[in-house]
Design an enzyme around this catalytic site. Structure first.
Site, PDB file in Angstrom:
ATOM      1  N   LYS A   8      49.370  14.841 -55.692  1.00 11.61           N
ATOM      2  CA  LYS A   8      49.757  16.117 -55.068  1.00 11.61           C
ATOM      3  C   LYS A   8      48.789  17.233 -55.483  1.00 11.61           C
ATOM      4  O   LYS A   8      48.511  18.134 -54.693  1.00 11.61           O
ATOM      5  CB  LYS A   8      51.203  16.472 -55.416  1.00 11.61           C
ATOM      6  CG  LYS A   8      52.240  15.506 -54.831  1.00 11.61           C
ATOM      7  CD  LYS A   8      52.197  15.441 -53.300  1.00 11.61           C
ATOM      8  CE  LYS A   8      53.301  14.577 -52.711  1.00 11.61           C
ATOM      9  NZ  LYS A   8      53.158  14.387 -51.253  1.00 11.61           N
TER      10      LYS A   8
ATOM     11  N   TYR B  30      60.646  13.812 -43.346  1.00  8.56           N
ATOM     12  CA  TYR B  30      60.164  15.161 -43.050  1.00  8.56           C
ATOM     13  C   TYR B  30      59.285  15.214 -41.800  1.00  8.56           C
ATOM     14  O   TYR B  30      59.289  16.216 -41.085  1.00  8.56           O
ATOM     15  CB  TYR B  30      59.402  15.716 -44.263  1.00  8.56           C
ATOM     16  CG  TYR B  30      60.321  16.357 -45.269  1.00  8.56           C
ATOM     17  CD1 TYR B  30      61.050  17.486 -44.927  1.00  8.56           C
ATOM     18  CD2 TYR B  30      60.491  15.831 -46.546  1.00  8.56           C
ATOM     19  CE1 TYR B  30      61.921  18.082 -45.832  1.00  8.56           C
ATOM     20  CE2 TYR B  30      61.353  16.432 -47.459  1.00  8.56           C
ATOM     21  CZ  TYR B  30      62.062  17.561 -47.095  1.00  8.56           C
ATOM     22  OH  TYR B  30      62.921  18.160 -47.981  1.00  8.56           O
TER      23      TYR B  30
ATOM     24  N   SER C 256      57.765   9.451 -37.785  1.00  8.56           N
ATOM     25  CA  SER C 256      58.886   8.608 -37.348  1.00  8.56           C
ATOM     26  C   SER C 256      60.134   8.706 -38.202  1.00  8.56           C
ATOM     27  O   SER C 256      61.213   8.299 -37.753  1.00  8.56           O
ATOM     28  CB  SER C 256      58.430   7.144 -37.287  1.00  8.56           C
ATOM     29  OG  SER C 256      57.878   6.758 -38.526  1.00  8.56           O
ATOM     30  N   THR C 257      60.007   9.184 -39.442  1.00  6.81           N
ATOM     31  CA  THR C 257      61.172   9.275 -40.338  1.00  6.81           C
ATOM     32  C   THR C 257      61.023  10.520 -41.218  1.00  6.81           C
ATOM     33  O   THR C 257      59.967  11.153 -41.230  1.00  6.81           O
ATOM     34  CB  THR C 257      61.273   8.033 -41.274  1.00  6.81           C
ATOM     35  OG1 THR C 257      60.052   7.910 -42.009  1.00  6.81           O
ATOM     36  CG2 THR C 257      61.525   6.745 -40.509  1.00  6.81           C
TER      37      THR C 257
ATOM     38  N   THR D 108      65.137  10.115 -48.565  1.00  2.00           N
ATOM     39  CA  THR D 108      64.329   9.543 -47.487  1.00  2.00           C
ATOM     40  C   THR D 108      63.918   8.147 -47.953  1.00  2.00           C
ATOM     41  O   THR D 108      64.149   7.783 -49.104  1.00  2.00           O
ATOM     42  CB  THR D 108      63.035  10.356 -47.210  1.00  2.00           C
ATOM     43  OG1 THR D 108      62.207  10.276 -48.372  1.00  2.00           O
ATOM     44  CG2 THR D 108      63.315  11.808 -46.871  1.00  2.00           C
TER      45      THR D 108
ATOM     46  N   TYR E  34      57.333  12.655 -61.937  1.00  2.00           N
ATOM     47  CA  TYR E  34      56.834  13.223 -60.684  1.00  2.00           C
ATOM     48  C   TYR E  34      55.650  14.177 -60.916  1.00  2.00           C
ATOM     49  O   TYR E  34      54.497  13.769 -60.835  1.00  2.00           O
ATOM     50  CB  TYR E  34      57.962  13.890 -59.860  1.00  2.00           C
ATOM     51  CG  TYR E  34      57.561  13.924 -58.404  1.00  2.00           C
ATOM     52  CD1 TYR E  34      57.986  12.951 -57.512  1.00  2.00           C
ATOM     53  CD2 TYR E  34      56.654  14.876 -57.940  1.00  2.00           C
ATOM     54  CE1 TYR E  34      57.541  12.936 -56.199  1.00  2.00           C
ATOM     55  CE2 TYR E  34      56.201  14.879 -56.635  1.00  2.00           C
ATOM     56  CZ  TYR E  34      56.649  13.906 -55.771  1.00  2.00           C
ATOM     57  OH  TYR E  34      56.190  13.884 -54.488  1.00  2.00           O
TER      58      TYR E  34
HETATM   59  P1  NAD Z   1      59.145   8.836 -45.112  1.00  2.00           P
HETATM   60  O1  NAD Z   1      59.015   7.522 -45.795  1.00  2.00           O
HETATM   61  O2  NAD Z   1      60.469   9.160 -44.504  1.00  2.00           O
HETATM   62  O3  NAD Z   1      58.042   8.980 -43.932  1.00  2.00           O
HETATM   63  C1  NAD Z   1      56.763   8.459 -44.038  1.00  2.00           C
HETATM   64  C2  NAD Z   1      56.081   8.446 -42.685  1.00  2.00           C
HETATM   65  O4  NAD Z   1      54.733   7.955 -42.869  1.00  2.00           O
HETATM   66  C3  NAD Z   1      56.723   7.519 -41.634  1.00  2.00           C
HETATM   67  O5  NAD Z   1      56.622   8.127 -40.354  1.00  2.00           O
HETATM   68  C4  NAD Z   1      55.830   6.277 -41.663  1.00  2.00           C
HETATM   69  O6  NAD Z   1      55.823   5.519 -40.464  1.00  2.00           O
HETATM   70  C5  NAD Z   1      54.490   6.935 -41.897  1.00  2.00           C
HETATM   71  N1  NAD Z   1      53.461   6.031 -42.435  1.00  2.00           N
HETATM   72  C6  NAD Z   1      53.427   5.415 -43.649  1.00  2.00           C
HETATM   73  N2  NAD Z   1      52.278   4.701 -43.774  1.00  2.00           N
HETATM   74  C7  NAD Z   1      51.574   4.871 -42.617  1.00  2.00           C
HETATM   75  C8  NAD Z   1      50.319   4.419 -42.128  1.00  2.00           C
HETATM   76  N3  NAD Z   1      49.513   3.634 -42.863  1.00  2.00           N
HETATM   77  N4  NAD Z   1      49.941   4.795 -40.891  1.00  2.00           N
HETATM   78  C9  NAD Z   1      50.739   5.586 -40.120  1.00  2.00           C
HETATM   79  N5  NAD Z   1      51.918   6.070 -40.531  1.00  2.00           N
HETATM   80  C10 NAD Z   1      52.334   5.710 -41.763  1.00  2.00           C
HETATM   81  O7  NAD Z   1      58.700   9.918 -46.181  1.00  2.00           O
HETATM   82  P2  NAD Z   1      59.077  11.448 -46.479  1.00  2.00           P
HETATM   83  O8  NAD Z   1      59.971  11.477 -47.660  1.00  2.00           O
HETATM   84  O9  NAD Z   1      59.447  12.166 -45.249  1.00  2.00           O
HETATM   85  O10 NAD Z   1      57.661  11.970 -47.026  1.00  2.00           O
HETATM   86  C11 NAD Z   1      56.734  12.689 -46.227  1.00  2.00           C
HETATM   87  C12 NAD Z   1      56.004  13.672 -47.126  1.00  2.00           C
HETATM   88  O11 NAD Z   1      56.947  14.616 -47.656  1.00  2.00           O
HETATM   89  C13 NAD Z   1      55.323  13.026 -48.339  1.00  2.00           C
HETATM   90  O12 NAD Z   1      54.106  13.687 -48.597  1.00  2.00           O
HETATM   91  C14 NAD Z   1      56.306  13.317 -49.467  1.00  2.00           C
HETATM   92  O13 NAD Z   1      55.692  13.324 -50.746  1.00  2.00           O
HETATM   93  C15 NAD Z   1      56.775  14.700 -49.057  1.00  2.00           C
HETATM   94  N6  NAD Z   1      58.027  15.171 -49.694  1.00  2.00           N
HETATM   95  C16 NAD Z   1      59.145  14.379 -49.712  1.00  2.00           C
HETATM   96  C17 NAD Z   1      60.297  14.833 -50.362  1.00  2.00           C
HETATM   97  C18 NAD Z   1      61.554  14.007 -50.422  1.00  2.00           C
HETATM   98  O14 NAD Z   1      62.427  14.312 -51.221  1.00  2.00           O
HETATM   99  N7  NAD Z   1      61.699  13.003 -49.609  1.00  2.00           N
HETATM  100  C19 NAD Z   1      60.313  16.112 -50.956  1.00  2.00           C
HETATM  101  C20 NAD Z   1      59.166  16.899 -50.872  1.00  2.00           C
HETATM  102  C21 NAD Z   1      58.027  16.407 -50.245  1.00  2.00           C
END
Ligand code: NAD
Length: 400
Positions: free
Chosen positions: A247, A56, A53-54, A278, A238
């Protein structure tokens, strides 16, 4: 129709309101980016995105659907809007995604609830069986502060702490723009185990086992989960901190899944993505200041990407299309290649020593950080009349 004027209400690193039309514009802009690059060849046709939903996960769903023409199933945990109350951004994003997918003739189903539960896995499997038969790609993109274990009922809480000793570094108060210092105490007790239980690989593994055991994974299935490494200046909080241990566990899971999927000719990947604003990353100390410097440098060099450019590249260049995954020595896909380029990191390191409240606007892109943050909640998008009433009770079509 429930309608009201919606303005941003920021509380620390979250915004408690979201603009339905703004979120829809944000989704439409991401769709435009993918479409402007043309269709992705050899793309998967039936894709499950967990955390869709949000951030990545949303961009992964958009790249799969609008680049590859895929049918998608999305799982998320969001709040719907009501007559006089905003829903969450992820709710409005998913509503907009489904409307756009419907208009393009693409299958889309969504599930709102706890992805960590057995019940959610069972419901998704039933829907795959009934609607798609099998899926050929599974993206795992959850970011959550807690997880209730589906077998024991125990609730784990993830923490962002260094390991061994406390860690002091520069930090940005993203509400005021003040560059200050933060000291984080080291992990204690079972902090590491709790964080690994939430953000490690166990739930990804549970999903993949449940899907495989139910026979809903197609031959040649690909699954990917996302990680981050970043520069040494953030390692104590991190890579070498509690989240880094989670991780590492995700990487252990990737290797185990590779073996488990071998009979299907399947493959599991870790994709190391770029640091971006994010909802999840804005909660990490030190990282927002790093991102503010990084954005300026990458925008100056023309190498800046947002989640959609990253996920388009993942699907188009690394996993499908003219795929060259280009794994590193540990077998990971590196979408953080531009961020980690030596010249970019050299400039960040120099500026890190110099940056303070007074010169932040000149050295870094704090304005860009704030714009990105507000966009996550549907604010600051062109073509949206923020002074007009907007309908807050927008349905996600497949959940209506
Ligand atoms: P985000 O907060 O934008 O998205 C999280 C998603 O998880 C949302 O769709 C939310 O609804 C869902 N979610 C959370 N808890 C839930 C549950 N109990 N049941 C169902 N859905 C649930 O986060 P993001 O930054 O896009 O992170 C996604 C992945 O990418 C993570 O593993 C993060 O570590 C990784 N990542 C993020 C970055 C960054 O800079 N943002 C960089 C590299 C990797």
């Amino acid at each position: 129709m429930a309608a009201m004027i919606v303005a941003p209400k920021i509380r620390g690193f979250i915004c408690t309101t979201a603009h339905p039309e703004g979120c829809a514009r944000h989704v439409a802009r991401q769709i435009d980016v993918v479409k402007s690059r043309g269709p992705i060849t050899n793309a998967p046709k039936k894709v499950l995105v967990i955390g869709s939903s949000t951030g990545y996960g949303l961009s992964s769903r958009i790249a799969a659907a609008f680049g590859g023409g895929a049918a998608t199933i999305g799982v998320f945990f969001e709040k719907p809007g009501a007559e006089t109350r905003c829903g969450t951004a992820g709710w409005y994003n998913s509503a907009a995604f489904e409307r756009e997918a419907g208009a393009a003739g693409l299958y889309a189903r969504s599930f709102n609830g706890d992805a960590f539960s057995h019940d959610m896995k069972a419901r998704v499997i039933d829907t795959i069986k009934a609607g798609l038969g099998q899926v050929d790609c599974v993206i795992y993109s959850l970011a959550s502060p807690r997880r209730t274990h589906p077998d024991t009922g125990e609730t784990f809480k993830s923490v962002l702490k260094p390991i061994g000793s406390s860690y002091t570094n520069k930090n940005l108060d993203t509400t005021t723009g003040v560059v200050n210092e933060v000291t984080l105490p080291p992990a204690e007790g079972d902090d590491v185990a709790q964080t690994v239980a939430v953000m490690g690989g166990e739930d990804w593994e549970m999903w993949m086992h449940a899907l495989q055991d139910a026979g809903v994974l197609a031959d040649g299935v690909v699954t990917a989960a996302y990680s981050y490494i970043g520069p040494e200046l953030t390692w104590p909080i991190y890579k070498n901190g509690t989240i880094g241990k989670a991780k590492e566990d995700l990487e252990r899971t990737q290797r185990a899944l590779d073996e488990r999927l071998a009979p299907l000719g399947g493959k599991a990947w870790i994709s190391v993505n770029k640091a971006l604003v994010t909802q999840a990353s804005s909660a990490i100390p030190v990282v927002p200041l790093y991102i503010s410097l990084l954005y300026q440098i990458m925008k100056d060099s023309g190498g800046h990407e947002d989640t959609i450019e990253q996920m388009d590249r993942l699907f188009r260049d690394r996993l499908y299309g003219n795929a060259e995954p280009q794994p590193d020595e540990a077998g990971r896909i590196r979408l953080d290649d531009l961020e980690m380029a030596a010249d970019v990191q050299k400039t960040v390191a120099e500026q890190w020593d110099e940056v303070n409240t007074e010169n932040l606007a000149k050295l870094g892109d704090f304005a860009g950080y704030q714009e990105s943050f507000l966009r996550l909640f549907g604010f600051g998008l062109d073509g949206v009349d923020y002074d007009a009433d907007t309908d807050t009770a927008v349905p996600v079509p497949s959940l209506a």
